[in-house]
Design an enzyme around this catalytic site. Structure first.
Site, mmCIF file in Angstrom:
data_model
loop_
_atom_site.group_PDB
_atom_site.id
_atom_site.type_symbol
_atom_site.label_atom_id
_atom_site.label_comp_id
_atom_site.label_asym_id
_atom_site.label_seq_id
_atom_site.Cartn_x
_atom_site.Cartn_y
_atom_site.Cartn_z
ATOM 1 N N ASN A 119 0.973 -1.231 0.072
ATOM 2 C CA ASN A 119 0.077 -0.055 0.005
ATOM 3 C C ASN A 119 0.920 1.312 -0.036
ATOM 4 O O ASN A 119 1.817 1.105 0.099
ATOM 5 C CB ASN A 119 -1.105 -0.233 1.372
ATOM 6 N N PHE A 176 -4.842 3.696 14.592
ATOM 7 C CA PHE A 176 -5.131 4.687 13.662
ATOM 8 C C PHE A 176 -6.300 4.095 12.778
ATOM 9 O O PHE A 176 -6.621 3.155 12.869
ATOM 10 C CB PHE A 176 -3.715 4.933 12.588
ATOM 11 N N LYS A 180 -14.771 1.828 14.610
ATOM 12 C CA LYS A 180 -13.551 1.187 14.598
ATOM 13 C C LYS A 180 -12.991 0.997 16.170
ATOM 14 O O LYS A 180 -12.325 -0.031 16.448
ATOM 15 C CB LYS A 180 -12.415 1.780 13.717
ATOM 16 N N PRO A 222 -3.844 -11.435 10.280
ATOM 17 C CA PRO A 222 -4.279 -11.088 11.621
ATOM 18 C C PRO A 222 -4.514 -9.667 11.990
ATOM 19 O O PRO A 222 -3.660 -8.832 11.314
ATOM 20 C CB PRO A 222 -3.114 -11.703 12.430
ATOM 21 N N ILE A 234 -3.715 -6.929 14.046
ATOM 22 C CA ILE A 234 -2.466 -6.757 15.132
ATOM 23 C C ILE A 234 -3.058 -5.778 16.186
ATOM 24 O O ILE A 234 -3.123 -6.230 17.494
ATOM 25 C CB ILE A 234 -1.306 -6.228 14.396
ATOM 26 N N LYS A 257 -12.404 -2.804 17.801
ATOM 27 C CA LYS A 257 -10.897 -3.126 17.868
ATOM 28 C C LYS A 257 -10.601 -3.126 19.591
ATOM 29 O O LYS A 257 -9.769 -3.951 19.826
ATOM 30 C CB LYS A 257 -10.066 -2.138 17.026
#
Ligand code: CTP
Length: 401
Positions: free
Chosen positions: A208, A323, A337, A303, A305, A341
């Site tokens: 990316n 982030f 998010k 995964p 992280i 998370k």
């Protein structure tokens, strides 16, 4: 500057001991007084004469040297220093330190001291990666010992990987960090940065546009406040910061392993742009064009992280910062998010191509915490980093002054 600072430099027995000589010079350039201690094994690599000549000081070598005991006992020798630096810190010295042995001058000084200790490990890559050394490293970190390096690269033994001692100027920067009265002195912080590369075959990969600029700036800003930073980076465009422990990885899976190995930490900052998918079975041969048509790539999920660490039991850093790179509904998507998370803070930004943020030098972020959403003005990535580091320092100070 290190003007007037007294550094007790313990030189262990490894080929990297030659760099300790240069380190003496560089520490002196910064204004420090270097008092050298040479282990028996260290004497096999550099001579006491060259060490004392460079340091302009007597070199201490023997625990049972009565003259030294009369002049300055080993307890005093270690306590009179502002910092103890072990360079090279061999696998054996690290093991002795982790176990609390005191069977020679170096290990006795290290056990007798109540002064900060900075280690610059140097050893063969297999020795560094051995579970015993990694256990000792985790123990020493937990005991408050700081580390600089080891760096990755070609080694005297012909192997390649982490194990090379940090360069003298990196050690000087780490000494300055350790002696700075910065608000993050003595705090271990983990930072992920850069993109990941997910192989398709030996010559192709999926990547990316992340340059690693924001993560690098954050690691640098944290180190400048005195933090002991473990910097896990994918293949980034920008050079890594100095004065941090650099762990280079390529793939998301390697990044997760490196992150787990670097724990425990008081803060985790997950700035890496991790690939969400990898090619399920990357070919170990170059995929050739055929008349039969196009190759079919199957994907597997990588995964997560950040989510893995944020939801860890026992080893979760008390402050986990993620982030969110979004191209629409930035704040709403980033807020969900954060919940999904399980991290404490989210730094959200709009990475639509029109913003020029991904790969650029500026950033416009929203900081989302328990307390709500803050919209920060557009500013340089270095300024975002400095402000975030200040916020981290304030949060840690509030929790454990
Ligand atoms: N992250 C991670 N591991 C992954 C993916 C993302 O640690 N496999 C981390 C990033 O470092 C970042 C945060 O998760 O701190 C969010 O990354 P982002 O790419 O914005 O989110 P995604 O998880 O990819 O979610 P989505 O696909 O919904 O955008």
């Amino acid at each position: 500057m290190l003007t007037g600072k007294r550094i007790l430099l313990i030189i262990g027995g490894g080929i990297a001991a030659y760099k300790a000589l240069e380190t003496i010079r560089r520490l002196q350039d910064a204004g420090a007084v270097v008092v050298p201690v040479l282990t028996r094994a260290g004497e096999e690599f550099v001579t006491p004469l060259s060490v004392s000549a460079l340091a302009g000081q007597k070199v201490y070598r023997d625990l049972f040297d009565l003259t030294d005991e009369a002049e300055m006992g080993h307890i005093e020798l270690s306590r009179a220093a502002d910092l103890l630096v072990v360079a090279p810190a061999t696998a054996d010295l690290m093991a002795k330190m982790a176990q609390g042995h005191a069977n020679d001058l170096a290990s006795t000084l290290l056990l007798a001291t109540d002064t900060q200790v900075l280690c610059a490990p140097a050893m063969n890559v297999r020795m560094w990666e051995h579970p015993a050394t990694q256990r000792n490293l985790a123990q020493l970190r937990a005991d408050g010992v700081r580390f600089i390096g080891p760096n990755e690269g070609g080694m005297a033994c012909g192997e390649f990987g982490p194990g090379r001692m940090a360069e003298p100027l990196e050690i000087v920067a780490a000494v300055q960090g350790a002696l700075s009265a910065g608000p993050l002195a003595g705090r271990h912080i983990l930072v992920t940065s850069g993109p990941t590369h997910e192989p398709i075959d030996p010559v192709r990969y999926i990547a990316n546009r992340s340059s690693g600029a924001q993560g690098t700036a954050i690691a640098r800003a944290l180190a400048a406040l005195g933090a002991d930073v473990s910097f896990v980076t994918g293949p980034a465009d920008v050079a890594p910061p100095e004065g941090v422990r650099i762990i280079r990885v390529e793939t998301a899976q390697q990044m997760l392993e490196a992150v787990e190995a670097a724990l425990p930490a008081e803060v985790g900052v997950f700035a890496a742009a991790v690939a969400d998918w990898r090619v399920a079975s990357a070919s170990d041969q170059k995929i050739k064009k055929t008349v039969d048509g196009l190759p079919h790539l199957e994907f597997a999920e990588n995964p997560d992280i950040l989510a893995t660490v944020a939801q860890m039991e026992g080893r979760r850093p008390p402050l986990v910062i993620g982030f969110a790179a979004e191209t629409q509904d930035v704040v709403a998507l980033a807020t969900s998010k954060r919940d999904r998370k399980g991290c404490d803070w989210i730094v959200a930004n709009d990475v639509s191509p029109a913003t020029g943020i991904m790969g650029g030098s500026e950033n416009a972020v929203h900081l989302i915490t328990d307390a709500g959403v803050e919209d920060w003005p557009r500013m340089g990535k270095n300024e975002v980093a400095v402000q975030l580091a200040d916020r981290i320092a304030a949060a840690l100070h509030a929790e454990r002054p």
